[in-house]
Enzyme design. Structure first.
Site, PDB file in Angstrom:
ATOM      1  N   TRP A 149      36.093   0.383  22.968  1.00  0.00           N
ATOM      2  CA  TRP A 149      35.724   0.956  24.249  1.00  0.00           C
ATOM      3  C   TRP A 149      34.556   0.157  24.813  1.00  0.00           C
ATOM      4  O   TRP A 149      33.603  -0.170  24.100  1.00  0.00           O
ATOM      5  CB  TRP A 149      35.303   2.405  24.032  1.00  0.00           C
ATOM      6  CG  TRP A 149      34.911   3.148  25.265  1.00  0.00           C
ATOM      7  CD1 TRP A 149      35.551   3.152  26.466  1.00  0.00           C
ATOM      8  CD2 TRP A 149      33.789   4.026  25.398  1.00  0.00           C
ATOM      9  NE1 TRP A 149      34.886   3.981  27.341  1.00  0.00           N
ATOM     10  CE2 TRP A 149      33.808   4.531  26.710  1.00  0.00           C
ATOM     11  CE3 TRP A 149      32.757   4.439  24.543  1.00  0.00           C
ATOM     12  CZ2 TRP A 149      32.851   5.426  27.194  1.00  0.00           C
ATOM     13  CZ3 TRP A 149      31.810   5.324  25.013  1.00  0.00           C
ATOM     14  CH2 TRP A 149      31.854   5.811  26.338  1.00  0.00           C
ATOM     15  N   ASP A 203      34.371   7.684  15.791  1.00  0.00           N
ATOM     16  CA  ASP A 203      34.345   8.143  17.171  1.00  0.00           C
ATOM     17  C   ASP A 203      35.673   8.854  17.401  1.00  0.00           C
ATOM     18  O   ASP A 203      36.723   8.214  17.389  1.00  0.00           O
ATOM     19  CB  ASP A 203      34.189   6.954  18.133  1.00  0.00           C
ATOM     20  CG  ASP A 203      34.095   7.392  19.595  1.00  0.00           C
ATOM     21  OD1 ASP A 203      33.894   6.530  20.468  1.00  0.00           O
ATOM     22  OD2 ASP A 203      34.232   8.606  19.875  1.00  0.00           O
ATOM     23  N   LYS A 234      38.520  15.100  27.051  1.00  0.00           N
ATOM     24  CA  LYS A 234      39.950  14.980  27.272  1.00  0.00           C
ATOM     25  C   LYS A 234      40.741  16.142  26.700  1.00  0.00           C
ATOM     26  O   LYS A 234      41.610  16.685  27.371  1.00  0.00           O
ATOM     27  CB  LYS A 234      40.477  13.671  26.637  1.00  0.00           C
ATOM     28  CG  LYS A 234      40.099  12.426  27.401  1.00  0.00           C
ATOM     29  CD  LYS A 234      38.712  11.939  27.051  1.00  0.00           C
ATOM     30  CE  LYS A 234      38.404  10.615  27.695  1.00  0.00           C
ATOM     31  NZ  LYS A 234      36.984  10.248  27.506  1.00  0.00           N
TER      32      LYS A 234
END
Lengths: 393, 384
Positions: free
Chosen positions: A125, A206, A242
């Site tokens: 990311w 993560d 999300k």
């Protein structure tokens, strides 16, 4: 003048575009099949409960809402996990995934005396690097994505990881790797855990998509749980942006698995000392919503169904995109689109092709060829396939 | 068990000793809840535009020339703390050179206990105190303050409390602010205002913003970290705004672009709920009027408790002078009680206050005023 953010800047450019057929495949925010933001029913119900309770607005503790922290750890590890039962962990509420990573990075910078080095998968990311760098850590990479197969470079990853200096920090995406969508299989995770253990590396997970990747929260957190089972005391960042659609409420958590309750208490005290001069204490709204959902049997059940619904729609769009590309007559192998998992897909498109997609078709994505599958609908998947075929034939 | 009074609360309390959700906030939350068009999407990195613009307008004034000249920018932050941290991170990177961690940062003595930590964690290496509280005269040590500013290295950063100084409750008068501004201008010192009590201090938004506006009118570039925790009672929603006043529009745009990079690695984008509440309130005349009224309610109760406490102490003939109780302003008061007296209050009278002698006026109620006053009287007469 600072340059536009590589990810969020895409949405800004998209907003300025006047083409009716424009598509925003940039930011990873879920969209329904009409291309609209989706507020989960379980979230609405939790909000109604909160409104009815008429609670005050007193400051949360620095570590956040206790019920949320507990529920979050249990979601990640399973409530029968030995770690949960023994209490040898600490979880603090954070400002979504970013805030969690930053608190974690600052914590390592201050207290992890063995190394300043953080190894990220290549690619990772885009915001991982600046977060760790601003916290004072040094960034390195281990092989991860194989552009030849658009899949996992398992041999390369093992090779690199086995050479990482002992006691370095290594970051893993728990599931639904961002940006590639490429995840290791369970047998591969087992070997990764073994080499992490052998090299005595510090594992930082993560997890921004638990439930959102496969549709099953236990399956998506399998890697985290396996590492812990192997005796690796990981640290973990969680986001509810999300999987609960709580993006702008900034709901997240940072957990540290410790050797015992006493260490957990000491770690907690230091995390609080880091958080206080950043923002004092976290925002309550989203954490309350998440906490109610996770701890009310009915709402939790409904939420799990809704998460599966989102995951299923994404999988369906992947299937449709591949089918449409075939229909367009593309001769390329687009298997990876359906092999990959989660919100994102590494199309394998080159920067020049991405630029053409934007300029000629008003299709917006990050220049690494990453698309947010959530931005694809049954209404526009055909247009997308046509455009991709045009720039890649 | 006997009575127990907490004067260490950090939030507003009603006369019943309860937290108070502002009526206007309840109204606006209901509005938001009923608005099916709203969702939970990400805010932009710098926050909700209507919130940022209106928050800056509240502190700088409707007729602010700086706003008209387009040289004001806002960064939505997590409370006042977040605003201070983002501002500090920016200054450490871009002010007085590049990454000049040696720029001195001056914080008042005493100050809010977290100020120091914010600037240290932002990377500054030279944090200094400037004289502020004169314990002997129980007031502002203006002479010491100005001396410290005269001798501060040029371009030093000074953290100024816009109003209702925490913890002393002692603010410079308008004339004293003018003197402070004159020295700061001459010495090229950077004003970083902490505005956590606008409206809450005097009951009047404009009056509480006077110092910030004066500095702007004197041509300063400055930062102002605004908190809406107290004046909106939105403590746990973490609503704040860092107002940036620059020399021109281009300068401000560049500053904001760098602010984005800083925000992106700390929280990416700010929480939406609290900002929505504030923006909705500030942009609707009716709600805005109602909010000002709610703020005045809180400020008036505090002012009443101040005058009632002072009156009782004077009536009791408590040794010492007690006019500082009403001359000080805002939530806090530096009573002047010494450690032995404070210990007596806590141990014997079960009245909880800070070791510094700081009390939160919000902890006083019509029901406990007599007890608190008589306890202070006892403490002061028993221990010197």
């Amino acid at each position: 003048m600072g340059p536009p953010d590589p990810i969020l800047g895409v949405t800004e450019a998209f907003k300025r575009d006047t083409n009716a057929k424009k598509m925003n495949l940039g930011v990873g925010a879920y969209r329904d099949d009409n291309g609209k933001p989706y507020v989960l029913n379980s979230v609405r119900k939790a909000e109604a409960q909160i409104a009815a309770k008429k609670m005050d607005k007193e400051y949360l503790p620095i570590a956040g809402l206790a019920e949320f922290n507990k529920a979050s750890a249990e979601l990640a590890l399973g409530d029968t996990n030995e770690v949960i039962k023994s209490g040898r962990y600490v979880t603090v509420q954070t400002i979504s995934g970013t805030g969690s990573l930053r608190v974690g990075a600052n914590f390592l910078q201050r207290f992890f005396k063995y190394s300043r080095d953080v190894y990220l998968p290549k690619p990772s990311w885009g915001n991982h690097t600046p977060i760790f760098r601003d916290a004072g850590m040094q960034l390195h990479a281990y092989r991860y994505y194989d552009p030849k197969t658009c899949g996992f470079d398992f041999a390369g990853a093992l090779d690199d990881i086995s050479k990482i200096p002992e006691q370095s920090v290594i970051l893993f995406h728990a599931c639904a790797h961002n940006p590639t969508g490429v995840d290791p299989r369970p047998e591969q995770w087992k070997e990764l855990a073994a080499v992490v253990k052998k090299r005595n590396l510090f594992a930082f997970f993560d997890m921004a998509y638990q439930g959102f990747a496969s549709g099953d929260i236990n399956r998506d957190s399998w890697a985290v749980r396996h590492f812990i089972e192997q005796g690796i005391n990981v640290v973990l960042s969680q986001s509810y942006a999300k999987n609960m659609g709580l993006y702008g409420e900034r709901v997240g958590a940072f957990s540290v698995i410790c050797k015992d309750v006493d260490e957990a208490k000491r770690v907690e005290s230091q995390l609080k000392i880091l958080i206080r001069p950043m923002y004092s204490n976290p925002p309550i709204n989203g954490a309350r919503i998440a906490s109610i959902i996770l701890t009310s049997p009915d709402l939790r059940k409904e939420w799990l169904e809704e998460v599966k619904g989102m995951a299923d729609r994404i999988i369906d769009m992947r299937n449709q995109l591949v089918a449409n590309l075939k229909k367009e007559g593309s001769s390329h192998n687009w298997h990876h689109i359906t092999d990959q998992i989660g919100m994102f897909c590494y199309t394998g498109l080159k920067p020049e092709q991405v630029e053409r997609l934007t300029k000629e078709f008003s299709i917006y994505m990050t220049k690494d060829g990453r698309i947010s599958v959530a931005g694809v609908t049954s209404g526009n998947v055909g247009y997308l396939a046509r455009a991709i075929h045009q720039v890649s034939k | 068990m006997g009575k127990r009074s907490s004067l260490i609360t950090v939030a507003y309390r009603t006369d019943e000793g309860q937290p108070w959700v502002l009526p206007v906030v309840k109204k606006v939350e209901q509005k938001i809840a009923n608005d099916a068009s709203l969702n939970h999407e990400y805010l932009p990195i710098l926050g909700l535009p209507e919130f940022r613009a209106n928050a800056s307008r509240i502190v700088l004034g409707d007729d602010s020339r700086a706003i008209k000249e387009n040289r004001v920018g806002g960064v939505q932050c997590l409370g006042g703390t977040g605003g201070l941290r983002i501002g500090a991170e920016f200054l450490r990177r871009w002010y007085n050179g590049t990454n000049n961690t040696a720029t001195p940062v001056y914080i008042s003595s005493p100050s809010w206990e977290n100020h120091n930590s914010v600037f240290v964690n932002a990377g500054f290496k030279d944090i200094r105190a400037y004289r502020y509280w004169d314990a002997a005269k129980r007031g502002l040590d203006l002479e010491g303050l100005l001396e410290d500013m005269e001798s501060a290295p040029e371009f030093s950063i000074f953290v100024l409390h816009a109003c209702a100084h925490n913890p002393t409750g002692t603010d410079p008068t308008l004339e004293q602010w003018k003197q402070i501004a004159a020295v700061m201008k001459r010495r090229f010192l950077f004003p970083f205002f902490d505005s956590a009590y606008q409206g809450f201090a005097s009951g009047c938004l404009d009056r509480d913003a006077w110092a910030v506006r004066y500095f702007v009118s004197e041509g300063f570039e400055l930062f102002c970290a605004q908190s809406f925790s107290k004046n909106f009672g939105l403590y746990n929603e973490r609503v704040g705004n860092l107002s940036v006043v620059g020399k021109d529009a281009d300068n401000v745009q560049r500053v904001l672009s760098q602010m984005e990079k800083i925000v992106r690695t700390i929280w990416s984008n700010p929480p939406s709920q609290g900002a929505r509440i504030v923006a909705t309130t500030l942009t609707c005349p009716q709600l805005f009027a109602e909010w000002k009224d709610n703020v005045k309610t809180m400020a008036d109760r505090v002012l009443l408790m101040r005058s009632e406490l002072r009156a009782r102490l004077q009536a009791l003939g408590t040794p010492g002078t007690w006019n500082h109780i009403t001359e000080q302003i805002g939530m806090f008061s530096f009573t002047g009680l010494n450690p032995k007296q404070v210990e007596y209050m806590i141990k014997e009278k079960h009245i909880y206050l800070m070791a510094s002698g700081r009390i939160n006026m919000c902890g006083l109620t019509t029901k406990n005023l007599d007890y608190v006053a008589s306890s202070i009287h006892e403490a002061v007469t028993k221990f010197q």
